[in-house]
Motif scaffolding. Sequence first.
Motif, short mmCIF file in Angstrom:
data_model
loop_
_atom_site.label_atom_id
_atom_site.label_comp_id
_atom_site.label_asym_id
_atom_site.label_seq_id
_atom_site.Cartn_x
_atom_site.Cartn_y
_atom_site.Cartn_z
N GLU A 162 -0.52 0.32 4.93
CA GLU A 162 -0.94 -0.15 6.26
C GLU A 162 -0.27 -1.48 6.63
OE1 GLU A 162 -5.20 0.75 7.57
OE2 GLU A 162 -5.35 0.49 5.40
N ALA A 163 0.04 -2.30 5.64
CA ALA A 163 0.69 -3.59 5.92
C ALA A 163 2.01 -3.29 6.65
CB ALA A 163 0.96 -4.33 4.62
N ARG A 164 2.12 -3.77 7.88
CA ARG A 164 3.22 -3.30 8.74
C ARG A 164 4.59 -3.67 8.17
NH1 ARG A 164 5.02 -5.05 14.64
NH2 ARG A 164 6.26 -3.21 15.16
N CYS A 165 4.71 -4.89 7.67
CA CYS A 165 6.02 -5.33 7.16
C CYS A 165 6.44 -4.46 5.98
CB CYS A 165 5.97 -6.80 6.77
SG CYS A 165 4.68 -7.21 5.58
N LEU A 166 5.54 -4.28 5.04
CA LEU A 166 5.89 -3.54 3.83
C LEU A 166 6.15 -2.06 4.14
CD1 LEU A 166 6.31 -3.50 0.79
CD2 LEU A 166 3.83 -3.39 0.48
N GLY A 171 3.56 -16.59 1.49
CA GLY A 171 2.44 -15.89 2.12
C GLY A 171 2.85 -15.29 3.46
N GLY A 172 1.87 -14.77 4.17
CA GLY A 172 2.12 -14.13 5.46
C GLY A 172 2.70 -15.08 6.49
N ALA A 173 2.47 -16.39 6.33
CA ALA A 173 2.98 -17.34 7.32
C ALA A 173 4.50 -17.26 7.40
CB ALA A 173 2.54 -18.77 6.97
N TYR A 174 5.16 -17.09 6.24
CA TYR A 174 6.63 -16.99 6.23
C TYR A 174 7.06 -15.72 6.99
CZ TYR A 174 11.40 -16.13 4.81
OH TYR A 174 12.75 -15.87 4.85
N ILE A 175 6.43 -14.60 6.66
CA ILE A 175 6.82 -13.33 7.30
C ILE A 175 6.51 -13.39 8.80
CG2 ILE A 175 6.33 -10.84 7.35
CD1 ILE A 175 5.89 -11.05 4.28
N SER A 176 5.41 -14.04 9.13
CA SER A 176 5.05 -14.16 10.54
C SER A 176 6.09 -14.99 11.31
CB SER A 176 3.67 -14.83 10.63
OG SER A 176 3.33 -15.05 11.96
N ASP A 220 8.89 -10.08 13.58
CA ASP A 220 7.93 -9.70 14.63
C ASP A 220 6.93 -8.68 14.09
OD1 ASP A 220 9.57 -7.50 14.32
OD2 ASP A 220 10.03 -7.25 16.45
N TYR A 221 6.74 -8.67 12.78
CA TYR A 221 5.86 -7.67 12.17
C TYR A 221 4.37 -7.92 12.42
CZ TYR A 221 9.60 -5.52 9.40
OH TYR A 221 10.71 -4.84 9.02
N CYS A 222 3.96 -9.18 12.34
CA CYS A 222 2.52 -9.45 12.20
C CYS A 222 1.71 -9.08 13.44
CB CYS A 222 2.29 -10.90 11.81
SG CYS A 222 3.04 -11.29 10.20
N GLY A 223 2.35 -9.20 14.63
CA GLY A 223 1.62 -8.90 15.87
C GLY A 223 1.02 -7.51 15.86
N GLY A 224 1.73 -6.54 15.29
CA GLY A 224 1.24 -5.16 15.33
C GLY A 224 0.58 -4.73 14.03
N CYS A 225 0.16 -5.69 13.22
CA CYS A 225 -0.37 -5.33 11.89
C CYS A 225 -1.90 -5.38 11.89
CB CYS A 225 0.16 -6.32 10.86
SG CYS A 225 -0.36 -5.94 9.17
N ARG A 226 -2.52 -4.57 11.09
CA ARG A 226 -3.99 -4.58 11.03
C ARG A 226 -4.51 -5.79 10.24
NH1 ARG A 226 -7.18 -4.33 7.75
NH2 ARG A 226 -8.22 -3.02 6.30
N TYR A 227 -3.62 -6.48 9.53
CA TYR A 227 -4.02 -7.68 8.79
C TYR A 227 -3.65 -8.92 9.60
CZ TYR A 227 -4.25 -4.41 4.86
OH TYR A 227 -4.54 -3.35 4.04
N ASN A 228 -4.22 -10.05 9.16
CA ASN A 228 -3.96 -11.31 9.85
C ASN A 228 -3.30 -12.28 8.87
OD1 ASN A 228 -4.14 -13.86 10.97
ND2 ASN A 228 -6.12 -13.49 11.92
N PRO A 229 -2.08 -12.74 9.19
CA PRO A 229 -1.36 -13.57 8.20
C PRO A 229 -2.08 -14.87 7.87
CG PRO A 229 -0.23 -13.62 10.33
CD PRO A 229 -1.30 -12.58 10.44
N LYS A 230 -3.03 -15.28 8.74
CA LYS A 230 -3.72 -16.56 8.48
C LYS A 230 -4.95 -16.37 7.58
CE LYS A 230 -2.38 -19.03 12.61
NZ LYS A 230 -2.38 -18.52 13.97
N ALA A 280 -7.73 -9.80 5.47
CA ALA A 280 -6.86 -10.68 4.68
C ALA A 280 -5.47 -10.08 4.53
CB ALA A 280 -7.47 -10.92 3.30
N CYS A 281 -4.46 -10.85 4.90
CA CYS A 281 -3.07 -10.40 4.73
C CYS A 281 -2.77 -10.31 3.24
CB CYS A 281 -2.13 -11.40 5.41
SG CYS A 281 -0.42 -11.22 4.90
N PRO A 282 -2.27 -9.18 2.76
CA PRO A 282 -2.01 -9.06 1.32
C PRO A 282 -0.98 -10.06 0.81
CG PRO A 282 -1.19 -7.14 2.54
CD PRO A 282 -2.00 -7.95 3.50
N TYR A 283 -0.09 -10.51 1.69
CA TYR A 283 0.90 -11.51 1.26
C TYR A 283 0.26 -12.88 1.12
CZ TYR A 283 4.60 -8.15 1.51
OH TYR A 283 5.39 -7.06 1.25
N THR A 284 -0.61 -13.23 2.07
CA THR A 284 -1.26 -14.54 2.02
C THR A 284 -2.21 -14.60 0.83
OG1 THR A 284 -1.07 -14.65 4.41
CG2 THR A 284 -2.64 -16.16 3.38
#
Length: 483
Positions: free
Chosen positions: A325-329, A405-410, A414-424, A431-435
């Motif tokens: 589900e993590a959009r970037c991955l 963490g997700g802050a870098y990918i964000s 442009d991945y995080c906007g459409g992701c079900r997780y929140n990088p923060k 919880a963003c799996p990267y963060t």
Amino acid sequence: MRRRWLFADQLGPHFLDEPGQPVLLVESKAVFRRRVFHRQKAHLVLSAMRHLARDGGDVRLVRAETYAEAVTEPVTVCHPTSRAARDLVKRLPGVEMLPPRGFVTAPQDFVAWAHGRDHLRLEDFYRDARRRHDVLMDGAEPAGGRWNYDADNREPPPARLDVAAPPPIAEDEIDEEVRADLDRWEREDGITFLGNDGPRLFPATRAEALARLRHFVKHRLPIFGPYEDAMLAGNPFMAHSMLSATMNLGLLDPAEVIERSEAAYRKDGVDLRSVEGFIRQILGWRDFIWHLYWYFEPSYRAANELHARRELPAWFANLDAGAVEARCLSDVLAGVRDHGWVHHIPRLMVLGNYALQRGWRPGALADWFHRAFVDGYEWVMTANVVGMSQFADGGRMSTKPYAAGGAYISRMSDYCGGCRYNPKVRLGDDACPYTAGYWSFLARHSTELAGNHRMRRPLQGLGRLADVDAVVEQETARGSRAP
Ligand code: SF4
């Protein structure tokens, strides 16, 4: 003149002493029985060999189970690119091994440079190579007065990047035959492949390789630099050259790639930041990684300073993007599944970063990168994955782990906007799996990383988190499940 035995990654004219030299190629199905390669990588390699056999003059293509069966006359061969192949060449009677080709810098120059250094750093090697080979130099000084334009080349992605796509490849009857053979091997020989088949995306002939190089230098190099570290969901290729697979097959000599890129700066006024950033990848990084493969001891591949012992989960190893589900991955795994290629930042900061955070075995990850990417070879992936991406060598070739963490990918995509997780967010359902993975990684390795001055601030940040135990617990519970 003795026949030149060319390995499948030595297919260009710079591996011959003169045009028209007789050639031996060995096509071995056994290679595909031993390892599960990406389907498009198998296609590319076989297509390139068979094209050379058809068009390359006096070329003998032998299909055999083993190299020993195929090499029945005295031949010369350029130094192969893996230890196993080098040892085999040494064992075979009647085979004379020549120095390596396909790289800019010589092994003896690397050894002289590395001798006595505690840490081997790309930047030092790269400057030495620039001076030694007079690349982007104005006399004794670097062109433009600076060695390194990295700081200018870390722009976040633009909303859209208008750049000419690489020219498509026209497949021919050889590709058709390769595709039919691979289908048959899967059906009848129990050989399996990773990833999806698809139209051939990478050059298999010298003419295709030169066309791609010309196109890149003219249309893509001018805007390569600023966005080289950025990721766009709808544009996986961006302004990247996509020439790594071509150089690693030996179809282009990196020296000619560098020469044309420098000429674009000198004659056509292409932005130095882009040209320097690109040349750094080849003269710097590619040659550096090549030499490290031979310079480090053979056991380097098994280095595991962070004691990462988990195996790769099946959803990752088998490129099951739909399970994630993590959009970037998910997007990056789909890119590997569909093309056998994504650029260096998704490799490092999405795939490698995820593995590092979860403690997957570095040697297994290096093997996966080798098999899943069209440009993957043992020499490429060993130091890139074990050393740089997984920090499993404790910092012999890089200064800190590439954990983020997700802050870098964000910031860089442009991945995080459409992701079900929140990088923060690091705790809970969103919880963003990267963060979360980043803080959990730091918490688990805070003792080992405490002496690393580049990790001081992240570890101070960790010390201020009140909920870190809960984050570690959450990530431990996530285990190997797809995020
Ligand atoms: Fe990736 Fe996290 Fe951003 Fe989702 S929120 S796209 S998982 S970095």
